[in-house]
Design a protein around this motif. Structure first.
Motif, PDB file in Angstrom:
ATOM      1  N   LEU A   5       0.833  -1.204   0.000  1.00  0.00           N
ATOM      2  CA  LEU A   5       0.000   0.000   0.000  1.00  0.00           C
ATOM      3  C   LEU A   5       0.866   1.253   0.000  1.00  0.00           C
ATOM      4  CD1 LEU A   5      -2.482  -1.045   2.860  1.00  0.00           C
ATOM      5  CD2 LEU A   5      -2.934  -1.155   0.400  1.00  0.00           C
ATOM      6  N   PHE A   6       0.398   2.279  -0.699  1.00  0.00           N
ATOM      7  CA  PHE A   6       1.071   3.588  -0.672  1.00  0.00           C
ATOM      8  C   PHE A   6       0.047   4.632  -0.256  1.00  0.00           C
ATOM      9  CE2 PHE A   6       2.987   1.124  -4.172  1.00  0.00           C
ATOM     10  CZ  PHE A   6       4.278   0.985  -3.675  1.00  0.00           C
ATOM     11  N   PHE A   7       0.509   5.635   0.489  1.00  0.00           N
ATOM     12  CA  PHE A   7      -0.424   6.660   0.954  1.00  0.00           C
ATOM     13  C   PHE A   7       0.064   8.077   0.636  1.00  0.00           C
ATOM     14  CE2 PHE A   7      -1.530   3.029   3.589  1.00  0.00           C
ATOM     15  CZ  PHE A   7      -2.911   3.059   3.528  1.00  0.00           C
ATOM     16  N   ALA A   8      -0.902   8.982   0.616  1.00  0.00           N
ATOM     17  CA  ALA A   8      -0.690  10.430   0.550  1.00  0.00           C
ATOM     18  C   ALA A   8       0.214  10.828  -0.623  1.00  0.00           C
ATOM     19  CB  ALA A   8      -0.156  10.933   1.884  1.00  0.00           C
ATOM     20  N   LYS A   9       1.197  11.690  -0.357  1.00  0.00           N
ATOM     21  CA  LYS A   9       2.037  12.229  -1.425  1.00  0.00           C
ATOM     22  C   LYS A   9       2.721  11.115  -2.221  1.00  0.00           C
ATOM     23  CE  LYS A   9       5.902  14.563  -0.389  1.00  0.00           C
ATOM     24  NZ  LYS A   9       6.692  15.685   0.155  1.00  0.00           N
ATOM     25  N   SER A  11       1.662   7.995  -2.814  1.00  0.00           N
ATOM     26  CA  SER A  11       0.745   7.309  -3.738  1.00  0.00           C
ATOM     27  C   SER A  11       0.435   8.197  -4.945  1.00  0.00           C
ATOM     28  CB  SER A  11      -0.540   6.881  -3.030  1.00  0.00           C
ATOM     29  OG  SER A  11      -1.392   7.965  -2.804  1.00  0.00           O
ATOM     30  N   GLU A  12       0.362   9.516  -4.692  1.00  0.00           N
ATOM     31  CA  GLU A  12       0.127  10.453  -5.800  1.00  0.00           C
ATOM     32  C   GLU A  12       1.280  10.437  -6.799  1.00  0.00           C
ATOM     33  OE1 GLU A  12      -2.607  14.111  -4.235  1.00  0.00           O
ATOM     34  OE2 GLU A  12      -0.554  14.570  -4.795  1.00  0.00           O
ATOM     35  N   ARG A  17      -2.037   3.206  -5.501  1.00  0.00           N
ATOM     36  CA  ARG A  17      -2.394   3.128  -4.078  1.00  0.00           C
ATOM     37  C   ARG A  17      -2.160   1.734  -3.515  1.00  0.00           C
ATOM     38  NH1 ARG A  17      -5.114   7.532  -2.432  1.00  0.00           N
ATOM     39  NH2 ARG A  17      -5.873   6.472  -0.584  1.00  0.00           N
ATOM     40  N   ALA A  55       5.365   0.502   7.220  1.00  0.00           N
ATOM     41  CA  ALA A  55       4.653  -0.291   8.233  1.00  0.00           C
ATOM     42  C   ALA A  55       4.482  -1.704   7.692  1.00  0.00           C
ATOM     43  CB  ALA A  55       3.293   0.321   8.542  1.00  0.00           C
ATOM     44  N   ALA A  74       3.169  -1.226   3.967  1.00  0.00           N
ATOM     45  CA  ALA A  74       2.750   0.107   3.513  1.00  0.00           C
ATOM     46  C   ALA A  74       3.923   1.068   3.549  1.00  0.00           C
ATOM     47  CB  ALA A  74       1.624   0.622   4.392  1.00  0.00           C
ATOM     48  N   PHE A  76       4.768   5.309   3.253  1.00  0.00           N
ATOM     49  CA  PHE A  76       4.083   6.609   3.310  1.00  0.00           C
ATOM     50  C   PHE A  76       5.005   7.715   3.825  1.00  0.00           C
ATOM     51  CE2 PHE A  76       2.683   3.726   6.785  1.00  0.00           C
ATOM     52  CZ  PHE A  76       3.257   4.362   7.877  1.00  0.00           C
ATOM     53  N   PRO A  78       6.113  11.037   6.316  1.00  0.00           N
ATOM     54  CA  PRO A  78       5.913  11.328   7.730  1.00  0.00           C
ATOM     55  C   PRO A  78       4.482  11.810   7.959  1.00  0.00           C
ATOM     56  CG  PRO A  78       8.020  12.185   7.020  1.00  0.00           C
ATOM     57  CD  PRO A  78       7.328  11.677   5.784  1.00  0.00           C
ATOM     58  N   VAL A  79       3.904  11.399   9.074  1.00  0.00           N
ATOM     59  CA  VAL A  79       2.466  11.642   9.305  1.00  0.00           C
ATOM     60  C   VAL A  79       2.217  13.091   9.731  1.00  0.00           C
ATOM     61  CG1 VAL A  79       2.107   9.223   9.844  1.00  0.00           C
ATOM     62  CG2 VAL A  79       2.531  10.866  11.708  1.00  0.00           C
ATOM     63  N   THR A  80       1.025  13.607   9.417  1.00  0.00           N
ATOM     64  CA  THR A  80       0.715  15.023   9.705  1.00  0.00           C
ATOM     65  C   THR A  80      -0.716  15.205  10.209  1.00  0.00           C
ATOM     66  OG1 THR A  80       0.131  15.323   7.362  1.00  0.00           O
ATOM     67  CG2 THR A  80       2.362  15.922   8.000  1.00  0.00           C
TER      68      THR A  80
END
Lengths: 82, 150
Positions: A5-9, A11-12, A17, A55, A74, A76, A78-80
């Motif tokens: 899985l990829f997230f946020a910036k 995955s864009e 995703r 993760a 996954a 991704f 750093p979380v914000t």
């Protein structure tokens, strides 16, 4: 199979995703990352552009964890939240 | 109670839910809102992405860690996801305890860890229509260190 899985910036930038990877030839996170870097032309530069977080089975880790069939990995930024 | 949800939450409802036992002598709540200016730029909207499953697991772990350090009688963590606009409520942390010291500390601890460990990502839309992923702040990482030396 390993679910990736990829997230946020990230995955864009990758334009992806989620994907599944055959686990036969992939033993750990480093091998998975190597596989992903070769998955599409620009993925290597994106994946190496900054240190993305990782993760394994929904627990954050910076180690090179051994992967088994059915694992979920996954990547991704750093979380914000908050 | 832990909830990751699109819909808004009500302060009074959450406060009443926390006030569940007569041994409670203190309730501390924190609410995070969408600011109109971030890093000097005017924001018009905010979207929040998360990692379903891991988010809930991570928030549960953080609350469990807090429970090992302080007396917590009841706790609530709510984090919204999806499309938000200026002044919308984003996050709620509420702690009910016997005394205020534990409630203040646990509330701050949970927020500090939520900001650096829970898999949420904010994307801002500026007044001029540009969109931008919010960068993680060094100060959030520094906030964690004060709990590691206690």
């Amino acid at each position: 199979m390993i679910k990736v899985l990829f997230f946020a910036k990230l995955s864009e930038q990758l334009g992806c995703r989620e994907l599944t990877v055959e686990s036969d030839s992939i033993k750990d996170c480093e091998q998975l990352l190597q596989y992903l870097c070769e998955y599409k032309d620009d993925w290597s530069s994106i994946l190496n552009a900054q240190s993305w977080l990782k993760a394994v089975n929904q627990s954050m880790t910076s180690n090179n964890v051994v992967l088994n069939d059915g694992d979920e990995v996954a990547f991704f930024p750093p979380v914000t939240g908050g | 109670m832990i909830s990751v949800q699109e819909q808004d939450f009500n302060q009074q409802v959450e406060y009443d839910r926390l006030k569940c036992k007569t041994s409670i002598g203190a309730i501390v709540t924190f609410t995070g809102l969408v600011r109109d200016i971030n890093a000097g730029q005017s924001v018009s909207d905010l979207s929040l992405e998360h990692y379903p499953g891991m988010t809930e697991k991570c928030l549960t772990d953080i609350v469990e860690q807090a429970k090992t350090r302080w007396n917590i009688i009841a706790s609530t963590v709510i984090h919204r996801v999806g499309q938000l606009t200026i002044s919308d409520q984003i996050v709620f942390v509420g702690i009910a305890s016997q005394h205020r010291g534990d409630a203040f500390a646990a509330c701050e601890f949970i927020m500090d860890y939520l900001k650096t460990e829970a898999p949420f990502w904010k994307k801002e839309t500026m007044i001029n229509g540009e969109t931008k992923w919010v960068d993680a702040r060094e100060t959030d990482q520094q906030a964690i260190s004060k709990w590691q030396h206690k």
